[in-house]
Design an enzyme around this catalytic site. Structure first.
Site, PDB file in Angstrom:
ATOM      1  N   TYR A 137       3.870  -5.721  -4.047  1.00 22.10           N
ATOM      2  CA  TYR A 137       2.631  -6.173  -3.418  1.00 22.10           C
ATOM      3  C   TYR A 137       1.956  -7.219  -4.320  1.00 22.10           C
ATOM      4  CZ  TYR A 137      -2.477  -5.612  -2.465  1.00 22.10           C
ATOM      5  OH  TYR A 137      -3.815  -5.802  -2.231  1.00 22.10           O
ATOM      6  N   ASP A 168       2.214   4.916  -5.943  1.00 24.40           N
ATOM      7  CA  ASP A 168       1.267   4.437  -4.943  1.00 24.40           C
ATOM      8  C   ASP A 168       1.829   4.837  -3.582  1.00 24.40           C
ATOM      9  OD1 ASP A 168      -0.070   2.935  -2.980  1.00 24.40           O
ATOM     10  OD2 ASP A 168      -0.414   1.242  -4.331  1.00 24.40           O
ATOM     11  N   ILE A 170       0.209   4.906  -0.537  1.00 21.45           N
ATOM     12  CA  ILE A 170      -0.775   4.602   0.501  1.00 21.45           C
ATOM     13  C   ILE A 170      -0.161   4.427   1.891  1.00 21.45           C
ATOM     14  CG2 ILE A 170      -2.353   3.549  -1.155  1.00 21.45           C
ATOM     15  CD1 ILE A 170      -1.673   0.828  -0.031  1.00 21.45           C
ATOM     16  N   LYS A 211      -4.428   2.133   5.156  1.00 25.53           N
ATOM     17  CA  LYS A 211      -3.224   1.834   5.923  1.00 25.53           C
ATOM     18  C   LYS A 211      -2.939   2.903   6.963  1.00 25.53           C
ATOM     19  CE  LYS A 211      -2.879  -1.558   3.075  1.00 25.53           C
ATOM     20  NZ  LYS A 211      -3.202  -2.936   3.469  1.00 25.53           N
TER      21      LYS A 211
END
Lengths: 483, 440
Positions: free
Chosen positions: B152, B237, B239, B276
């Site tokens: 990302y 992470d 998410i 998200k």
């Protein structure tokens, strides 16, 4: 589940104590948390007077909310905006939010100045704003000058993760703690001698903990000082709308509008809705800078602490209601004025003085110097422990604000109802009267010349009666001993 | 007016003047193109379609329906008795009911295969803040985190900008579907050593952004073994965990730890967010879940700079503790994302374009390397510019995600209506047809 702790695995920032929670400022809160006052369930508990909150005008807000269901995206009336608000994460913020905040800031300054919505940057409360400004203006090791006494949170907010230092500008009661040019120069020179680069001056106006405002001459002198040294000026104006009596508040934004020579790139304002409106939970912090590069940089950094769009939407609605805002500001000042005067009159009845120039804020700056056993920080802390443990009031000792004179205490009065304030006052009065009695009886005894008693032990012995609760043992200190 | 004096600009900090905010990346340049000419079905049908923003808009109706039925979630629907308490609530522990709701939501997403303790949930204003905060806690300036590529683009700012921490890439490539290998982990660690940089941890994103795929159980085990051997941290992470198309295909690091009896777990920290899975990026809801007490305490203190609005905590506490609602939401959301994914994959395939096999997330990882004039970063960016200019689609070039192989692009599909996606696919189809004609 029990896990091994391995300190070497964490950063220096994490393992150090830059979080600032070892200060007495927070110990008093712990005492309150363990034994919180409640009018019926715990009438002997500790009354919280160490938290500068504004709880005087919630009725006005609640009424507005009832009448404006569209301001909430969760009501039937407001739900159609839910989707657009929920996905809005642009760090510029909702335009209507910025416009409303700009208008509110202007109104809070009597409409004597206007604010440009495009210079408004969001942050996670004023806490986030201060840290963000420090990140933008200073490198690790560089310093900000800060007049004392100052809000204890600055030690964490400005220093912890940024590596920036704070250098005190010492102010004294002899001139009502005004910020003098000499004090500024002295602090600056000290930094030079220590080879520390000063990047800015941070002032809080109205002041926490003093509750005073800076007069025009002082502000002009400060502006000329920062321009001369070519350093930044950060003005924390979070108490701007709490000025409840004359003289009028003068914002830095007004000073720079006047005929003063000033490099606007040096000027930055920190604002918030936590004090003026009483919304600390909503985390609405604002940075307003006259420096384009700072606006741009801060805006990018605000990604780390944006205001919830749900809250932006509510605030935008509320603060664009001109009629409501004007009524609110006026009522807020009135109620603060009333509270301030009841409280200070009550204190005056037992001979306790507060800083007489205070006309703002959510607290008084109380003078208990003559009650100190010794005019030292230790003396102040000893008295403070008695106030927490025996009088059961969480007040904040001046030393936690880095006040250079021991014996001053900040006492918050706007975070409770009238009854609780009366209870607090009566406890103080009882304490003072008892200590006066003790003084009287000691004098009598001394005059009779037959007993050796130390003055201070008699004060404390009177308070610890069989009927008072056992003093709370504060975690960092041995049990209170009559000295 | 103040008389402005000519002065040499007084300096800002090094952090302020650096470019580590990352906004000069093509990742954001595409967004600018969209901002200047945004697609609208009726008002601007030839505008740029935004496919560079990983947002989830496929399940809003479920949220709206919930709100209609549950007015207590709206704090001030009935005379606002709770308003005052929430307006004043600034305790960095966060609303207990909210933490409990988050913990239970995270458990549901993992099909109950892992347990979460609400007292280990630390709240931050978004995952952006959570990742930065963890970096401040786990590493000193000059140290590094190892991050698998492609990653990302926001990490360049979130992990490095104000922290002074570096990112050393763990190189992954298409030969094995971009999975992390033990060799790649060791190589990255060595790269850091050679540069005299101390590695403090590994940060993985699972499910992966931009790949749109979950990390396999065996790979997670290898990564966990690696960080344990090197005595460093692991940040996971997660998410996109609620955006895996099927619950069983996502394995959380929490499950691995539970299977190992939580041995050595104090080096593991999970980042979660509602931006998200629930499609609520505006509300700024991020969390850090750490198995390390000191990290929890420190993170909580640091969260003072980035707390979640109590107004939002209250709304979501209500919503997320309604287990019937969340169970249903999670299930339907997964289905709709899978359908959307299948739609775009098929459309691309019909146009002669292949993608990495994905099973999660709000995007697909598209392979346009056959179209590159030169198999270089420049070749990729040239193609990308023409896609923005001529196709009017904002997609994200792999180089902005630090992909080592040119020609890959991340294409978001969940932030638009089905009709808009059809329009986008049509444009791609026409483009590819045209190219066929030109080459023939």
């Amino acid at each position: 589940m029990v896990f091994k702790l391995n300190n070497q695995l964490l950063s220096k920032i994490a393992t150090g104590n830059g979080h600032g929670e070892d200060s007495p400022y927070f110990d008093g809160w712990k005492a309150y948390d363990e034994d919180p006052y409640h009018p019926t369930k715990n009438p002997k508990g500790v009354i919280q007077m160490g938290l500068a909150e504004n709880q005087l005008c919630f009725d006005l807000i609640q009424e507005w909310l009832k009448n404006n269901p569209k301001a909430s995206i969760c009501t039937p009336e407001g739900a159609e905006e839910f989707r657009d608000i929920a996905i809005f994460q642009d760090y510029h913020g909702l335009p209507e939010f910025r416009n409303a905040v700009a208008k509110f800031m202007a109104k809070g300054r009597g409409n004597r100045v206007t604010f440009d919505p495009d210079r408004i940057v969001m942050s996670g409360g004023a806490t986030g704003a201060h840290e963000m400004v420090a990140f933008c203006l200073a490198d690790p090791g560089e310093a900000f000058l800060v007049p004392t006494p100052y809000y204890p949170g600055f030690d964490r907010d400005l220093r912890w993760r940024t590596g920036v230092q704070l250098i005190p500008v010492e102010c004294e009661s002899s001139n009502q703690f005004k910020v003098t040019r000499k004090a500024l120069e002295d602090a600056y020179d000290t930094a030079q001698l220590d080879n520390i680069r000063v990047k800015g001056l941070l002032i809080t106006n109205p002041s926490n903990p003093l509750g005073t405002i800076l007069d025009r001459e002082t502000l002009k002198s400060i502006v000329s000082f920062v321009n001369e040294k070519n350093i930044h000026l950060v003005c924390d104006e979070i108490y701007a709308a709490t000025v409840f009596s004359q003289p009028d508040f003068v914002s830095i934004s007004e000073i720079i509008e006047e005929e003063v020579e000033c490099n606007l790139d040096l000027i930055h304002i920190v604002y918030s809705l936590s004090k003026d409106m009483g919304f600390p939970g909503f985390r609405v912090g604002i940075i307003y800078s006259y420096n384009d590069a700072v606006v741009s940089c801060a805006r990018k950094m605000s990604s780390f602490g944006l205001v919830s769009s749900q809250t932006q939407h509510l605030i935008a609605s509320m603060l664009s209601d001109d009629e409501f805002v004007e009524k609110f500001i006026m009522q807020n000042k009135k109620r603060l004025a009333t509270r301030y005067s009841s409280f200070t009159n009550g204190l005056a009845q037992v001979g306790i003085k507060c800083l007489k120039t205070s006309n703002a804020g959510l607290f008084v700056w109380m003078d208990l110097r003559r009650l100190l056993k010794e005019q030292t920080v230790e003396g102040e802390i000893a008295l403070w422990r008695v106030i927490i443990n025996n009088v059961k009031l969480n007040v904040s000792p001046g030393s936690s604000f880095r006040c250079t004179e021991p014996g001053w205490f900040r006492v918050c009065f706007a975070n409770m109802d009238d009854q609780t304030m009366e209870v607090a006052l009566s406890r103080i009065k009882t304490f003072i009267l008892k200590s006066k009695e003790a003084k009287m009886s000691v004098k009598k005894l001394c005059w009779q010349g037959s007993l050796k008693l130390s003055f201070s032990s008699r004060i404390y012995d009177e308070i610890i009666s069989p009927h008072s609760p056992i003093p709370i043992r504060l975690s960092f200190e041995p049990e209170l001993e009559p000295v | 007016m103040a008389i402005e004096i000519e002065q040499p600009t007084v300096g800002l900090s090094k952090v302020a003047v650096s470019e580590t905010h990352g906004e000069d990346s093509p990742y954001f340049a595409g967004w600018k193109a969209y901002d200047e000419d945004p697609y609208d079905e009726s008002e601007n049908p030839s505008g740029v379609i935004q496919m560079g923003l990983a947002e989830n808009q496929v399940s809003f109706d479920l949220l709206e329906e919930y709100l209609e039925k549950h007015s207590e979630a709206s704090t001030w629907g009935k005379g606002a008795p709770g308003f005052r308490e929430h307006a004043l609530f600034q305790d960095y522990h966060g609303l207990k009911s909210f933490r409990q709701a988050i913990a239970s939501f995270m458990e549901q997403i993992r099909g109950g295969r892992a347990k979460f303790d609400p007292d280990r949930v630390v709240l931050t204003a978004g995952a952006t803040a959570a990742n930065e905060l963890l970096t401040f806690i786990l590493a000193d300036p000059g140290d590094a985190l190892l991050v698998p590529t492609p990653y990302y683009p926001g990490f360049d700012r979130d992990l490095r900008w104000r922290t002074g921490v570096k990112i050393v890439p763990i190189h992954c490539d298409s030969s094995n579907n971009f999975q992390v290998t033990p060799q790649a982990l060791e190589a990255a660690f060595k790269d850091a050593e050679v540069m005299n940089i101390k590695v403090r941890g590994v940060l993985i994103t699972n499910p992966s952004n931009p790949l749109g795929a979950t990390i396999q159980r065996s790979v997670l085990e290898e990564i966990l073994d690696f960080v344990t051997r090197k005595n460093i941290h692991l940040v996971s992470d997660e998410i996109y965990s609620g955006s895996a198309f099927s619950s069983s295909e996502f394995v959380s690091i929490a499950e691995i730890l539970e299977a190992r009896g939580y041995k050595d777990s104090e080096r593991v920290h999970i980042v979660y967010s509602l931006s998200k899975d629930l499609g609520l990026p505006g509300f700024r809801v991020g969390t850090i879940y750490s198995y390390n007490d000191k990290v929890v305490t420190t993170a909580r203190r640091m969260s003072s700079f980035t707390l979640i609005s109590s107004q939002t905590q209250h709304l979501l506490a209500s919503m997320l503790s309604d287990q019937e609602f969340t169970k249903n939401y999670i299930k339907i959301n997964r289905e709709r994302l899978r359908k959307r994914y299948e739609m775009i994959i098929e459309g691309l395939r019909n146009a002669g374009i292949e993608c990495l096999k994905g099973n999660a997330g709000l995007f697909c990882w598209m392979n346009l390397s056959p179209l590159l004039k030169t198999q270089t970063r420049e070749g990729e960016l040239t193609l990308w510019k023409s896609i923005i200019r001529d196709l009017k689609l904002n997609i994200s070039p792999g180089s902005s995600c630090h992909c080592s192989e040119p020609g890959w692009f991340r294409v978001c599909f969940a932030n638009m209506s089905e009709q808009t996606l059809e329009v986008a696919l049509k444009r791609i189809h026409n483009f590819m047809d045209q190219r066929k004609t030109e080459t023939n």
